[in-house]
Design a protein around this motif. Structure first.
Motif, PDB file in Angstrom:
ATOM      1  N   LYS A   1      14.682  23.960 -36.174  1.00  0.00           N
ATOM      2  CA  LYS A   1      13.350  24.567 -36.071  1.00  0.00           C
ATOM      3  C   LYS A   1      12.325  23.615 -35.433  1.00  0.00           C
ATOM      4  CE  LYS A   1      13.682  27.871 -39.922  1.00  0.00           C
ATOM      5  NZ  LYS A   1      13.015  28.297 -41.168  1.00  0.00           N
TER       6      LYS A   1
ATOM      7  N   CYS B   1      10.979  20.939 -38.472  1.00  0.00           N
ATOM      8  CA  CYS B   1      11.834  20.459 -39.562  1.00  0.00           C
ATOM      9  C   CYS B   1      13.282  20.516 -39.101  1.00  0.00           C
ATOM     10  CB  CYS B   1      11.632  21.309 -40.821  1.00  0.00           C
ATOM     11  SG  CYS B   1      12.088  23.038 -40.608  1.00  0.00           S
TER      12      CYS B   1
ATOM     13  N   CYS C   1      15.738  22.322 -40.383  1.00  0.00           N
ATOM     14  CA  CYS C   1      16.441  23.569 -40.708  1.00  0.00           C
ATOM     15  C   CYS C   1      17.069  24.173 -39.456  1.00  0.00           C
ATOM     16  CB  CYS C   1      15.471  24.598 -41.289  1.00  0.00           C
ATOM     17  SG  CYS C   1      14.882  24.190 -42.914  1.00  0.00           S
TER      18      CYS C   1
ATOM     19  N   ILE D   1      15.621  27.363 -44.971  1.00  0.00           N
ATOM     20  CA  ILE D   1      14.238  26.970 -45.283  1.00  0.00           C
ATOM     21  C   ILE D   1      14.202  25.618 -45.998  1.00  0.00           C
ATOM     22  CG2 ILE D   1      13.379  29.340 -45.412  1.00  0.00           C
ATOM     23  CD1 ILE D   1      13.488  29.088 -48.483  1.00  0.00           C
ATOM     24  N   CYS D   2      13.030  24.979 -45.931  1.00  0.00           N
ATOM     25  CA  CYS D   2      12.856  23.678 -46.588  1.00  0.00           C
ATOM     26  C   CYS D   2      11.362  23.509 -46.904  1.00  0.00           C
ATOM     27  CB  CYS D   2      13.361  22.561 -45.657  1.00  0.00           C
ATOM     28  SG  CYS D   2      12.250  22.216 -44.300  1.00  0.00           S
TER      29      CYS D   2
ATOM     30  N   CYS E   1       8.991  24.035 -43.631  1.00  0.00           N
ATOM     31  CA  CYS E   1       8.759  25.361 -43.042  1.00  0.00           C
ATOM     32  C   CYS E   1       8.277  26.384 -44.062  1.00  0.00           C
ATOM     33  CB  CYS E   1       9.980  25.847 -42.268  1.00  0.00           C
ATOM     34  SG  CYS E   1      11.510  25.882 -43.183  1.00  0.00           S
TER      35      CYS E   1
HETATM   36 ZN   LIG Z   1      12.617  23.889 -42.670  1.00  0.00          ZN
END
Ligand SMILES: [Zn+2]
Length: 500
Positions: free
Chosen positions: A21, A24, A26, A40-41, A44
């Motif tokens: 992304k 990040c 991801c 996701i993290c 994000c």
């Molecule tokens: Zn992320």
């Protein structure tokens, strides 16, 4: 033509096909994940204290798009916060670029075609700027509930804004199509509009003939989710504004949506509720420099672009501009044509006797025609498309060669191609197996021709008396007698010899 003319500018958003992304690590699933909130993290999903780190590949892709569109690449660029609240925007702001976009002042030249595909001219649309930002999440409405999926949040999104250079709905559609082709050639995005990977918006205003083309009031048109929607939506909006102005009304500055089913635009937002985004520099990401040497390196890495390829096909292979244009639109088919052409070139070299320029062009054009008609039709009828395609370039070139040399006629060629398409077989084998070869043996044909001459004294006399067309009738009789297996060129030659 009426009293008013349209002025149109486009805004195009494209999701970039990077590995991860925008800010990040991801995985970037391009919005195609099956399960929600999988990639996701904390970054994000906008958790407090999470620090964004820009994706170098996304910046590279944006520079490449800029270079392909003759843009000026900024020496220094930076990210900014665009502040607004929406449930699919976890941070409460979007990281975007405000006053220092990566690319600016470029242009896209594209060809305009009439309905039957003939090229009628070229058009140049200025590119104001290209900048980089992050995509938002998605809201999913289920019954009374609304759920939020952050898989798409923070996917790299490139925004491209054009100058108001477009003058019709058809031109706008053509521009978007060519832009998508360019992104695909660059390999930076599949830019599939149906999957939301490319989203188009149009700014449309009307001006009175003779006045400043920018004197009209701008209406922003959204929800254009296909090329067809781009054309229909803009067409509708031009008509609507024309009616308003013609009846003495005023066009309001507003945002309208396109309703595909109803075939009309509707009011979404008026100027009064326009956002004030209060842009300010993103404090978590330092401004960055784009060194000239780095940009030059990316320029060298640019692939051949669609327009260049099209022009080369015309020059190198003698294809017609129309055919070259159609081939180039399908990158895989264009590559296939080149492989076939190179097989044909090898064959011509091996043959030893020199092919003049005309013969060579004829051969390449024959290959292009077969690919664009017979082959394309079969491919588009198959579910897997090019994926399940079985005919090697070598075998296809072989087929073109035997058609060119008159070993089989065009109806036999269709049969052979059908078998090849199913099985990937070698065309010579198919010809042999099915007994499709044309008879070119003069001795073998001689007896049949003798009989036709005796049976058709009238046309024979006509030909001897100088009516050259009568030979066509005689050739036709021989072809009928041999059930189409005779080589018509040889038949004609032997007939002429016997009657001279
Ligand atoms: Zn992320």
């Amino acid at each position: 033509m009426g009293k008013y003319r349209p002025t149109i500018g486009m805004e195009v958003h494209v999701e970039l096909a990077t590995k991860s992304k925008m800010f990040c690590g991801c995985k970037n699933g391009m919005g195609q994940e099956k399960s929600p909130n999988k990639n996701i993290c904390p970054v994000c999903t906008g958790q407090p204290g999470a620090i964004p780190v820009p994706n170098a590949q996304a910046i590279e892709f944006t520079i490449q798009a800029g270079l392909a569109l003759d843009c000026h690449i900024a020496k220094e660029s930076k990210f900014d916060r665009k502040n607004y609240f929406y449930p699919d925007l976890p941070k409460g702001y979007q990281i975007s670029q405000f006053d220092k976009p990566i690319c600016s002042r470029g242009s896209l030249k594209f060809t305009l075609k009439s309905d039957d595909g003939t090229v009628v001219g070229t058009e140049k649309v200025g590119i104001t700027r290209i900048h980089l930002e992050e995509d938002t999440g998605k809201l999913v409405h289920e019954g009374k509930n609304t759920l939020v999926d952050f898989n798409r949040a923070c996917v790299p999104l490139m925004e491209l804004v054009t100058d108001p250079d477009i003058n019709s709905a058809a031109e706008a559609k053509r521009f978007c199509e060519d832009l998508r082709l360019l992104f695909r050639y660059l390999g930076i995005s599949p830019a599939d509009m149906e999957k939301g990977q490319m989203r188009c918006e149009a700014n449309i205003s009307l001006y009175e003939v003779g006045k400043d083309p920018l004197s009209g009031t701008k209406v922003e048109l959204k929800n254009l989710n296909s090329f067809r929607a781009v054309e229909r939506g803009i067409e509708y909006e031009i008509e609507r504004q024309t009616e308003v102005l013609t009846s003495g009304g005023v066009v309001h500055q507003e945002t309208r949506g396109w309703d595909e089913k109803k075939g009309r635009t509707f009011l979404q937002r008026s100027k009064e509720d326009a956002h004030d985004y209060r842009y300010f520099p993103e404090p978590d990401i330092a401004p960055f420099k784009l060194e000239e040497s780095y940009v030059e390196l990316l320029r060298e890495k640019l692939p051949e672009l669609p327009t260049e390829k099209r022009n080369r096909f015309v020059e190198q292979f003698g294809l017609k501009l129309e055919n070259a244009s159609i081939l180039v639109v399908n990158k895989e088919l264009a590559e296939y044509f080149e492989n076939v052409a190179s097989e044909l070139e090898n064959w011509m070299k091996e043959e030893g006797h020199s092919f003049n320029e005309e013969d060579t062009k004829k051969l390449f054009r024959l290959a292009a025609n077969y690919i664009l008609t017979e082959l394309s039709r079969r491919i588009s009828d198959t579910e897997g498309g090019m994926k399940d395609f079985k005919i090697s370039a070598e075998n296809f070139a072989e087929l073109i060669k035997i058609v060119y040399e008159g070993e089989i006629n065009s109806s036999a060629a269709q049969t052979v191609l059908g078998v090849m398409f199913e099985t990937g077989a070698d065309p010579s084998h198919v010809v042999e197996e099915k007994g499709l070869a044309q008879t070119s043996d003069e001795g073998e044909l001689g007896d049949i021709i003798e009989k036709i001459i005796t049976d058709n004294s009238g046309p024979t006399e006509d030909y001897k008396n100088g009516k050259e067309n009568a030979i066509k009738f005689l050739v036709g009789q021989v072809m009928a007698a041999t059930k189409g297996s005779a080589n018509p060129q040889v038949v004609k030659k032997v007939l002429m010899e016997k009657l001279s």
